[in-house]
Design a protein around this motif. Sequence first.
Motif, PDB file in Angstrom:
ATOM      1  N   TYR A 248       0.808  -1.217   0.000  1.00  0.00           N
ATOM      2  CA  TYR A 248       0.000   0.000   0.000  1.00  0.00           C
ATOM      3  C   TYR A 248       0.847   1.276   0.000  1.00  0.00           C
ATOM      4  O   TYR A 248       0.372   2.337  -0.411  1.00  0.00           O
ATOM      5  N   ALA A 249       2.081   1.186   0.432  1.00  0.00           N
ATOM      6  CA  ALA A 249       2.957   2.352   0.510  1.00  0.00           C
ATOM      7  C   ALA A 249       3.715   2.619  -0.795  1.00  0.00           C
ATOM      8  O   ALA A 249       4.513   3.547  -0.864  1.00  0.00           O
ATOM      9  N   THR A 250       3.452   1.830  -1.822  1.00  0.00           N
ATOM     10  CA  THR A 250       4.228   1.899  -3.059  1.00  0.00           C
ATOM     11  C   THR A 250       3.428   2.548  -4.185  1.00  0.00           C
ATOM     12  O   THR A 250       2.221   2.389  -4.286  1.00  0.00           O
ATOM     13  N   THR A 251       4.147   3.271  -5.026  1.00  0.00           N
ATOM     14  CA  THR A 251       3.603   3.843  -6.255  1.00  0.00           C
ATOM     15  C   THR A 251       4.496   3.388  -7.398  1.00  0.00           C
ATOM     16  O   THR A 251       5.721   3.466  -7.296  1.00  0.00           O
ATOM     17  N   VAL A 252       3.893   2.884  -8.459  1.00  0.00           N
ATOM     18  CA  VAL A 252       4.635   2.464  -9.651  1.00  0.00           C
ATOM     19  C   VAL A 252       4.077   3.234 -10.843  1.00  0.00           C
ATOM     20  O   VAL A 252       3.129   4.007 -10.713  1.00  0.00           O
ATOM     21  N   ASP A 253       4.645   3.011 -12.013  1.00  0.00           N
ATOM     22  CA  ASP A 253       4.156   3.658 -13.222  1.00  0.00           C
ATOM     23  C   ASP A 253       3.007   2.851 -13.813  1.00  0.00           C
ATOM     24  O   ASP A 253       3.104   1.631 -13.930  1.00  0.00           O
ATOM     25  N   GLY A 254       1.947   3.527 -14.187  1.00  0.00           N
ATOM     26  CA  GLY A 254       0.853   2.876 -14.894  1.00  0.00           C
ATOM     27  C   GLY A 254       1.153   2.826 -16.377  1.00  0.00           C
ATOM     28  O   GLY A 254       2.027   3.555 -16.881  1.00  0.00           O
ATOM     29  N   LEU A 255       0.447   1.986 -17.104  1.00  0.00           N
ATOM     30  CA  LEU A 255       0.668   1.891 -18.545  1.00  0.00           C
ATOM     31  C   LEU A 255       0.260   3.166 -19.272  1.00  0.00           C
ATOM     32  O   LEU A 255       0.675   3.396 -20.403  1.00  0.00           O
ATOM     33  N   ASP A 256      -0.527   4.010 -18.603  1.00  0.00           N
ATOM     34  CA  ASP A 256      -0.932   5.288 -19.188  1.00  0.00           C
ATOM     35  C   ASP A 256       0.103   6.388 -18.927  1.00  0.00           C
ATOM     36  O   ASP A 256      -0.097   7.537 -19.300  1.00  0.00           O
ATOM     37  N   GLY A 257       1.221   6.020 -18.262  1.00  0.00           N
ATOM     38  CA  GLY A 257       2.275   6.985 -17.966  1.00  0.00           C
ATOM     39  C   GLY A 257       2.059   7.755 -16.680  1.00  0.00           C
ATOM     40  O   GLY A 257       2.911   8.527 -16.256  1.00  0.00           O
ATOM     41  N   LYS A 258       0.919   7.537 -16.036  1.00  0.00           N
ATOM     42  CA  LYS A 258       0.621   8.222 -14.780  1.00  0.00           C
ATOM     43  C   LYS A 258       1.000   7.322 -13.605  1.00  0.00           C
ATOM     44  O   LYS A 258       1.042   6.103 -13.737  1.00  0.00           O
ATOM     45  N   PRO A 259       1.243   7.925 -12.432  1.00  0.00           N
ATOM     46  CA  PRO A 259       1.541   7.121 -11.249  1.00  0.00           C
ATOM     47  C   PRO A 259       0.366   6.215 -10.886  1.00  0.00           C
ATOM     48  O   PRO A 259      -0.792   6.631 -10.929  1.00  0.00           O
ATOM     49  N   LEU A 260       0.686   4.991 -10.547  1.00  0.00           N
ATOM     50  CA  LEU A 260      -0.308   4.028 -10.076  1.00  0.00           C
ATOM     51  C   LEU A 260      -0.071   3.865  -8.578  1.00  0.00           C
ATOM     52  O   LEU A 260       0.892   3.218  -8.153  1.00  0.00           O
ATOM     53  N   VAL A 261      -0.922   4.494  -7.792  1.00  0.00           N
ATOM     54  CA  VAL A 261      -0.791   4.523  -6.332  1.00  0.00           C
ATOM     55  C   VAL A 261      -1.496   3.288  -5.776  1.00  0.00           C
ATOM     56  O   VAL A 261      -2.717   3.162  -5.880  1.00  0.00           O
ATOM     57  N   LEU A 262      -0.731   2.382  -5.178  1.00  0.00           N
ATOM     58  CA  LEU A 262      -1.288   1.113  -4.719  1.00  0.00           C
ATOM     59  C   LEU A 262      -2.161   1.253  -3.482  1.00  0.00           C
ATOM     60  O   LEU A 262      -2.949   0.362  -3.177  1.00  0.00           O
ATOM     61  N   GLU A 263      -2.074   2.370  -2.804  1.00  0.00           N
ATOM     62  CA  GLU A 263      -2.943   2.656  -1.659  1.00  0.00           C
ATOM     63  C   GLU A 263      -4.423   2.578  -2.053  1.00  0.00           C
ATOM     64  O   GLU A 263      -5.276   2.239  -1.233  1.00  0.00           O
ATOM     65  N   GLN A 264      -4.725   2.848  -3.320  1.00  0.00           N
ATOM     66  CA  GLN A 264      -6.121   2.824  -3.776  1.00  0.00           C
ATOM     67  C   GLN A 264      -6.759   1.439  -3.658  1.00  0.00           C
ATOM     68  O   GLN A 264      -7.976   1.313  -3.710  1.00  0.00           O
ATOM     69  N   TYR A 265      -5.944   0.400  -3.455  1.00  0.00           N
ATOM     70  CA  TYR A 265      -6.466  -0.958  -3.344  1.00  0.00           C
ATOM     71  C   TYR A 265      -6.720  -1.386  -1.900  1.00  0.00           C
ATOM     72  O   TYR A 265      -7.182  -2.497  -1.666  1.00  0.00           O
ATOM     73  N   ARG A 266      -6.439  -0.507  -0.951  1.00  0.00           N
ATOM     74  CA  ARG A 266      -6.708  -0.822   0.453  1.00  0.00           C
ATOM     75  C   ARG A 266      -8.212  -1.060   0.630  1.00  0.00           C
ATOM     76  O   ARG A 266      -9.037  -0.348   0.084  1.00  0.00           O
ATOM     77  N   GLY A 267      -8.542  -2.115   1.372  1.00  0.00           N
ATOM     78  CA  GLY A 267      -9.938  -2.448   1.609  1.00  0.00           C
ATOM     79  C   GLY A 267     -10.555  -3.320   0.527  1.00  0.00           C
ATOM     80  O   GLY A 267     -11.744  -3.623   0.592  1.00  0.00           O
ATOM     81  N   LYS A 268      -9.752  -3.713  -0.450  1.00  0.00           N
ATOM     82  CA  LYS A 268     -10.241  -4.551  -1.532  1.00  0.00           C
ATOM     83  C   LYS A 268      -9.516  -5.894  -1.527  1.00  0.00           C
ATOM     84  O   LYS A 268      -8.383  -5.991  -1.057  1.00  0.00           O
ATOM     85  N   ALA A 269     -10.169  -6.909  -2.061  1.00  0.00           N
ATOM     86  CA  ALA A 269      -9.519  -8.199  -2.273  1.00  0.00           C
ATOM     87  C   ALA A 269      -8.709  -8.078  -3.558  1.00  0.00           C
ATOM     88  O   ALA A 269      -9.247  -7.698  -4.605  1.00  0.00           O
ATOM     89  N   VAL A 270      -7.401  -8.366  -3.470  1.00  0.00           N
ATOM     90  CA  VAL A 270      -6.511  -8.122  -4.605  1.00  0.00           C
ATOM     91  C   VAL A 270      -5.625  -9.335  -4.879  1.00  0.00           C
ATOM     92  O   VAL A 270      -5.030  -9.900  -3.955  1.00  0.00           O
ATOM     93  N   ILE A 271      -5.546  -9.703  -6.144  1.00  0.00           N
ATOM     94  CA  ILE A 271      -4.522 -10.636  -6.603  1.00  0.00           C
ATOM     95  C   ILE A 271      -3.436  -9.767  -7.213  1.00  0.00           C
ATOM     96  O   ILE A 271      -3.692  -9.015  -8.164  1.00  0.00           O
ATOM     97  N   VAL A 272      -2.238  -9.821  -6.655  1.00  0.00           N
ATOM     98  CA  VAL A 272      -1.105  -9.055  -7.155  1.00  0.00           C
ATOM     99  C   VAL A 272      -0.147 -10.042  -7.809  1.00  0.00           C
ATOM    100  O   VAL A 272       0.389 -10.922  -7.142  1.00  0.00           O
ATOM    101  N   ASN A 273       0.053  -9.873  -9.109  1.00  0.00           N
ATOM    102  CA  ASN A 273       0.893 -10.791  -9.870  1.00  0.00           C
ATOM    103  C   ASN A 273       2.126 -10.055 -10.394  1.00  0.00           C
ATOM    104  O   ASN A 273       2.007  -9.137 -11.206  1.00  0.00           O
ATOM    105  N   PHE A 274       3.289 -10.438  -9.893  1.00  0.00           N
ATOM    106  CA  PHE A 274       4.559  -9.895 -10.370  1.00  0.00           C
ATOM    107  C   PHE A 274       5.014 -10.763 -11.537  1.00  0.00           C
ATOM    108  O   PHE A 274       5.092 -11.996 -11.397  1.00  0.00           O
TER     109      PHE A 274
END
Length: 165
Positions: free
Chosen positions: A30-56
């Motif tokens: 949740y503390a991490t931000t990566v690049d989205g495919l649209d070139g904008k920051p993808l803030v992972l905090e937005q997934y807090r409270g959701k069921a998430v499959i994270v695939n590296f």
Amino acid sequence: MKLLRGVCLLGALLLAAVGSVFAGDATPFYATTVDGLDGKPLVLEQYRGKAVIVNFWARWCPPCRKEIPELIQLQNEYGKRGLVVLGLAIEEDAAAVKEFAKAYEINYTVGVDKKKGLWLMQSLGNGVSGLPFTLIIGKDGQIVQRKIGQFTRKDFDAVADTLLK
């Protein structure tokens, strides 16, 4: 490239030794931000409270490519019930990942960041940085499952009832 493929294979081989189930806190996620495919920051905090499959994953990793159709199907089947599938490409070339995602018809959000992605995998229990690496995070922010190696529908089914209630 050979070294990276070796890491992918090593991760799959270590699966038996590491195990696939792990409880733990997903705070680094949740503390991490990566690049989205649209070139904008993808803030992972937005997934807090959701069921998430994270695939590296990475484009060059054969088991990573094999699991993409399963992840697409899970997003199709369970997205309306609140499940989020998120791919984090351990890559540097966002344009190439975007082209790959389009070719594979990936229907879930994809972020790109090699450096942060490797750090995040290690922070969340993948000390060997093997790919693919998949986490299932519950709505409570706890890691319900982790797996080094190819993620399958069977892996998801083992925790689906608990995850989606």
